[in-house]
Scaffold this motif. Structure first.
Motif, PDB file in Angstrom:
ATOM      1  N   CYS A   4       0.807  -1.243   0.000  1.00  0.00           N
ATOM      2  CA  CYS A   4       0.000   0.000   0.000  1.00  0.00           C
ATOM      3  C   CYS A   4       0.833   1.283   0.000  1.00  0.00           C
ATOM      4  O   CYS A   4       0.435   2.280  -0.596  1.00  0.00           O
ATOM      5  N   ILE A   5       1.940   1.263   0.754  1.00  0.00           N
ATOM      6  CA  ILE A   5       2.702   2.507   0.909  1.00  0.00           C
ATOM      7  C   ILE A   5       3.700   2.614  -0.253  1.00  0.00           C
ATOM      8  O   ILE A   5       4.835   2.138  -0.185  1.00  0.00           O
ATOM      9  N   VAL A   6       3.241   3.243  -1.316  1.00  0.00           N
ATOM     10  CA  VAL A   6       4.045   3.367  -2.532  1.00  0.00           C
ATOM     11  C   VAL A   6       4.957   4.585  -2.392  1.00  0.00           C
ATOM     12  O   VAL A   6       4.504   5.670  -2.011  1.00  0.00           O
ATOM     13  N   THR A   7       6.239   4.393  -2.677  1.00  0.00           N
ATOM     14  CA  THR A   7       7.199   5.498  -2.494  1.00  0.00           C
ATOM     15  C   THR A   7       8.105   5.632  -3.721  1.00  0.00           C
ATOM     16  O   THR A   7       8.099   4.785  -4.604  1.00  0.00           O
ATOM     17  N   ASP A   8       8.909   6.696  -3.698  1.00  0.00           N
ATOM     18  CA  ASP A   8       9.967   6.800  -4.700  1.00  0.00           C
ATOM     19  C   ASP A   8      11.123   5.888  -4.263  1.00  0.00           C
ATOM     20  O   ASP A   8      11.014   5.176  -3.263  1.00  0.00           O
ATOM     21  N   ALA A   9      12.228   5.925  -4.986  1.00  0.00           N
ATOM     22  CA  ALA A   9      13.323   4.982  -4.709  1.00  0.00           C
ATOM     23  C   ALA A   9      14.459   5.640  -3.930  1.00  0.00           C
ATOM     24  O   ALA A   9      15.605   5.234  -4.044  1.00  0.00           O
ATOM     25  N   ASN A  10      14.135   6.648  -3.114  1.00  0.00           N
ATOM     26  CA  ASN A  10      15.160   7.285  -2.301  1.00  0.00           C
ATOM     27  C   ASN A  10      15.352   6.453  -1.027  1.00  0.00           C
ATOM     28  O   ASN A  10      14.798   6.760   0.023  1.00  0.00           O
ATOM     29  N   TYR A  11      16.147   5.400  -1.125  1.00  0.00           N
ATOM     30  CA  TYR A  11      16.303   4.444  -0.031  1.00  0.00           C
ATOM     31  C   TYR A  11      16.788   5.136   1.238  1.00  0.00           C
ATOM     32  O   TYR A  11      17.580   6.050   1.187  1.00  0.00           O
ATOM     33  N   GLY A  12      16.239   4.703   2.363  1.00  0.00           N
ATOM     34  CA  GLY A  12      16.620   5.289   3.644  1.00  0.00           C
ATOM     35  C   GLY A  12      15.712   6.437   4.039  1.00  0.00           C
ATOM     36  O   GLY A  12      15.528   6.722   5.220  1.00  0.00           O
ATOM     37  N   LYS A  13      15.133   7.120   3.066  1.00  0.00           N
ATOM     38  CA  LYS A  13      14.220   8.220   3.371  1.00  0.00           C
ATOM     39  C   LYS A  13      13.327   8.452   2.159  1.00  0.00           C
ATOM     40  O   LYS A  13      13.319   9.530   1.565  1.00  0.00           O
ATOM     41  N   ALA A  14      12.583   7.421   1.817  1.00  0.00           N
ATOM     42  CA  ALA A  14      11.785   7.477   0.595  1.00  0.00           C
ATOM     43  C   ALA A  14      10.592   8.420   0.771  1.00  0.00           C
ATOM     44  O   ALA A  14      10.041   8.544   1.863  1.00  0.00           O
ATOM     45  N   ALA A  15      10.210   9.076  -0.311  1.00  0.00           N
ATOM     46  CA  ALA A  15       9.054   9.975  -0.272  1.00  0.00           C
ATOM     47  C   ALA A  15       7.805   9.221  -0.723  1.00  0.00           C
ATOM     48  O   ALA A  15       7.826   8.538  -1.748  1.00  0.00           O
ATOM     49  N   PRO A  16       6.732   9.309   0.065  1.00  0.00           N
ATOM     50  CA  PRO A  16       5.500   8.617  -0.308  1.00  0.00           C
ATOM     51  C   PRO A  16       4.839   9.254  -1.516  1.00  0.00           C
ATOM     52  O   PRO A  16       4.922  10.468  -1.715  1.00  0.00           O
ATOM     53  N   LEU A  17       4.202   8.431  -2.347  1.00  0.00           N
ATOM     54  CA  LEU A  17       3.459   8.928  -3.505  1.00  0.00           C
ATOM     55  C   LEU A  17       1.975   8.858  -3.140  1.00  0.00           C
ATOM     56  O   LEU A  17       1.339   7.803  -3.244  1.00  0.00           O
ATOM     57  N   GLU A  18       1.449   9.990  -2.658  1.00  0.00           N
ATOM     58  CA  GLU A  18       0.148   9.953  -1.992  1.00  0.00           C
ATOM     59  C   GLU A  18      -1.030   9.478  -2.850  1.00  0.00           C
ATOM     60  O   GLU A  18      -1.831   8.678  -2.367  1.00  0.00           O
ATOM     61  N   GLY A  67       7.802   0.673   3.010  1.00  0.00           N
ATOM     62  CA  GLY A  67       6.992   0.838   1.816  1.00  0.00           C
ATOM     63  C   GLY A  67       7.685   0.141   0.668  1.00  0.00           C
ATOM     64  O   GLY A  67       8.613  -0.660   0.878  1.00  0.00           O
ATOM     65  N   ALA A  68       7.238   0.407  -0.544  1.00  0.00           N
ATOM     66  CA  ALA A  68       7.906  -0.172  -1.710  1.00  0.00           C
ATOM     67  C   ALA A  68       7.728   0.770  -2.895  1.00  0.00           C
ATOM     68  O   ALA A  68       6.762   1.548  -2.953  1.00  0.00           O
ATOM     69  N   THR A  69       8.658   0.689  -3.823  1.00  0.00           N
ATOM     70  CA  THR A  69       8.545   1.472  -5.049  1.00  0.00           C
ATOM     71  C   THR A  69       7.450   0.862  -5.930  1.00  0.00           C
ATOM     72  O   THR A  69       6.953  -0.228  -5.635  1.00  0.00           O
ATOM     73  N   THR A  70       7.105   1.548  -7.007  1.00  0.00           N
ATOM     74  CA  THR A  70       6.089   0.981  -7.907  1.00  0.00           C
ATOM     75  C   THR A  70       6.564  -0.354  -8.491  1.00  0.00           C
ATOM     76  O   THR A  70       5.764  -1.188  -8.879  1.00  0.00           O
ATOM     77  N   THR A 128      11.375  -0.167   0.560  1.00  0.00           N
ATOM     78  CA  THR A 128      11.978   1.115   0.951  1.00  0.00           C
ATOM     79  C   THR A 128      11.600   1.409   2.412  1.00  0.00           C
ATOM     80  O   THR A 128      10.758   0.711   2.983  1.00  0.00           O
ATOM     81  N   THR A 129      12.221   2.446   2.999  1.00  0.00           N
ATOM     82  CA  THR A 129      11.766   2.933   4.305  1.00  0.00           C
ATOM     83  C   THR A 129      11.603   4.453   4.243  1.00  0.00           C
ATOM     84  O   THR A 129      12.207   5.129   3.410  1.00  0.00           O
ATOM     85  N   LEU A 130      10.778   4.952   5.163  1.00  0.00           N
ATOM     86  CA  LEU A 130      10.445   6.382   5.161  1.00  0.00           C
ATOM     87  C   LEU A 130      11.390   7.209   6.031  1.00  0.00           C
ATOM     88  O   LEU A 130      11.173   8.396   6.205  1.00  0.00           O
ATOM     89  N   GLY A 131      12.419   6.594   6.617  1.00  0.00           N
ATOM     90  CA  GLY A 131      13.311   7.318   7.536  1.00  0.00           C
ATOM     91  C   GLY A 131      12.984   6.956   8.976  1.00  0.00           C
ATOM     92  O   GLY A 131      11.857   6.550   9.275  1.00  0.00           O
ATOM     93  N   ARG A 132      13.977   7.133   9.870  1.00  0.00           N
ATOM     94  CA  ARG A 132      13.786   6.728  11.265  1.00  0.00           C
ATOM     95  C   ARG A 132      12.565   7.404  11.874  1.00  0.00           C
ATOM     96  O   ARG A 132      12.272   8.561  11.583  1.00  0.00           O
TER      97      ARG A 132
END
Ligand code: ASP
Ligand code: MG
Length: 477
Positions: free
Chosen positions: A160-174, A202-205, A210-214
């Motif tokens: 469900c939590i779709v993000t970009d591929a900025n590993y370690g602090k990925a940005a969610p794609l709302e 989360g995960a990329t498309t 991925t993770t959203l950061g600590r």
């Protein structure tokens, strides 16, 4: 635009609310209390307490080629999770969960062996290792809920939590997240199940973890609450919400019943470690109230964070203090504040990745405050090439926050006369207009905070502050 689901509450439980079977038991009871009120619940969980740190240590060990060290850490984690599952579950629920936990740890061990063999840890692989914490805790909590009649249903957050591929602090794609939540989580809620998913991951498309950061689980809760247009979000931690100041310094501290998002954000920056408000922005923007609550004291009403601050008699909501700071005074000797001077000064701090807390300037000098750190002697040496530099340690920052200082006259006068016996070094009233900060000697912090608290919270506005909290402290004493 979708309609709000008033009957849906998104509940997030942090690591300390899941540290062992007993804590998970309390968590189940809290969710049961919401279900009993007729509410639907979607639950977001962190990893069990300290697990994220230990997974990071295991990943780092493997990255250094220390396979035995990495596997030893993983083995300890496996035992802790299996022991907790054993305490928590019986019969078919235990029989179902144990193999699932072992399967996750087998996969983790394979991964650690692979990293150790290559001897290289990429950000992408690090995210995959650390994701096991929330993958495991969410499975366990879902099973515990299922056994306790709460209709627990596990959802892999990565679906469900779709993000970009900025590993370690990925940005969610709302928008993508909202669509996935509607497809996967909403049917569970409509079937009266309690959806349980891990925060932080989360995960990329393409489906890469991925993770959203600590501390990212709060962020997940806000994304889920925002995406499903929940009626409320509850962040369950181990404190009674946000306080007027640190109760260890000032036993008179009161619980703040309502605080604005901006006020909470200022406080978080200056060391009130309840939650990082940036992470709840997706919820606040949609006007969904966020509550900070204590899972060890579920009766307590906690603190509500809202988009707009309620009007309050007292100009301040809270006083925060941050210690272990150093002031650096930079006097322009050679370039005399010529063009490019400021840039040269800040470039030095940039070179050492040193964060500056406060700045004040005069015609010829700049004073800066920074966290005391080992690089300071090097920083000062570099600075001394362009200026005269003086460094003074053992300083502290007092930060007073409240949206109502905007409208009040003479607040600074009141603040500084309340602590007229304390030597004040630097002063700043931030551009945000809702905080007033100043530097003092570290040894004066306790005294200053108590004096300020006494002055500004002597007659608290009962709509905003929990006066009962003070009565309890007094009767205990
Ligand atoms: N488990 C993650 C961490 O410790 C995320 C969280 O707890 O919010 O950073
Ligand atoms: Mg945590």
């Amino acid at each position: 635009m979708s309609v709000a689901r008033e009957s849906l509450v998104v509940m997030k439980f942090g690591g300390t609310s899941l540290e062992d079977a007993k804590a998970m038991e309390r968590t189940a009871a809290i969710v049961a209390s919401r279900r009993k009120k007729g509410l639907d619940a979607a639950v977001v969980v962190s990893a069990m307490a300290k697990v994220t740190d230990q997974l990071l240590a295991a990943a780092a060990a493997a990255g250094r080629g220390d396979k035995a060290g990495a596997l030893a850490l993983s083995s300890r984690l496996r035992h802790r999770h299996i022991d907790t599952a054993t305490d928590l579950l019986t019969g078919e629920h235990a029989a179902g969960l144990h193999p699932a936990v072992h399967a996750e740890f087998d996969a983790l061990d394979d991964l650690l062996r692979g990293i150790a063999a290559v001897g290289e840890l990429t950000a992408r692989t690090n995210d995959l290792v650390v994701s096991f914490g929330e993958r495991l805790s969410s499975r366990m909590v879902a099973a515990a809920f299922a056994q306790r009649g709460l209709e627990g249903a596990h959802v892999d957050a990565r679906s469900c939590i779709v993000t970009d591929a900025n590993y370690g602090k990925a940005a969610p794609l709302e928008p993508a997240i909202e669509a996935k939540l509607r497809e996967i989580v909403l049917p569970l809620i409509e079937a009266k199940k309690t959806a349980v998913m891990g925060g932080f991951i989360g995960a990329t498309t393409e489906g890469i973890t991925t993770t959203l950061g600590r501390g990212g689980s709060d962020y997940t809760a806000a994304l889920v609450g925002g995406g499903l247009h929940a009626g409320a979000i509850e962040i369950w931690t181990d404190v009674n919400g946000i306080m007027t100041t640190d109760p260890r310094i000032c036993p008179d501290a009161l619980r703040v019943k309502t605080i604005s998002f901006e006020e909470a954000a200022e406080l978080a920056y200056f060391g009130a470690k309840v939650l990082h408000p940036a992470t709840i922005l997706p919820a606040v923007q949609k006007n969904i109230p966020v509550w900070v609550l204590n899972s060890r004291n579920a009766e307590n009403e906690g603190t509500q964070i809202t988009a707009v601050a309620p009007r309050c008699k007292s100009p301040f909501k809270s006083i925060a203090a941050k210690k272990k700071l150093t002031i650096i005074d930079i006097v322009a000797s050679r370039m005399l504040m010529s063009h490019g001077y400021m840039k040269a000064v800040f470039d030095v701090f940039d070179k050492y990745k040193c964060v500056i807390d406060m700045v004040s300037t005069s015609e010829v000098s700049i004073s800066l405050s920074v966290d005391s750190n080992q690089r300071l002697p090097e920083i000062c040496e570099d600075l001394s090439k362009i200026a005269d530099v003086k460094m003074e340690g053992n300083k502290a920052l007092i930060c007073m926050v409240g949206e109502d200082i905007r409208g009040h006259n003479g607040i600074a006068g009141q603040v500084f006369s309340a602590i007229s016996h304390v030597n004040v070094r630097m002063i700043s009233q931030g551009a945000s207009e809702i905080n007033m900060s100043f530097m003092i000697e570290e040894e004066d912090v306790e005294e200053a905070v108590r004096s300020l608290h006494k002055h500004f919270f002597a007659d608290p506005d009962e709509a905003i502050f929990d006066v009962e909290a003070r009565v309890q402290v007094e009767s205990k004493a």
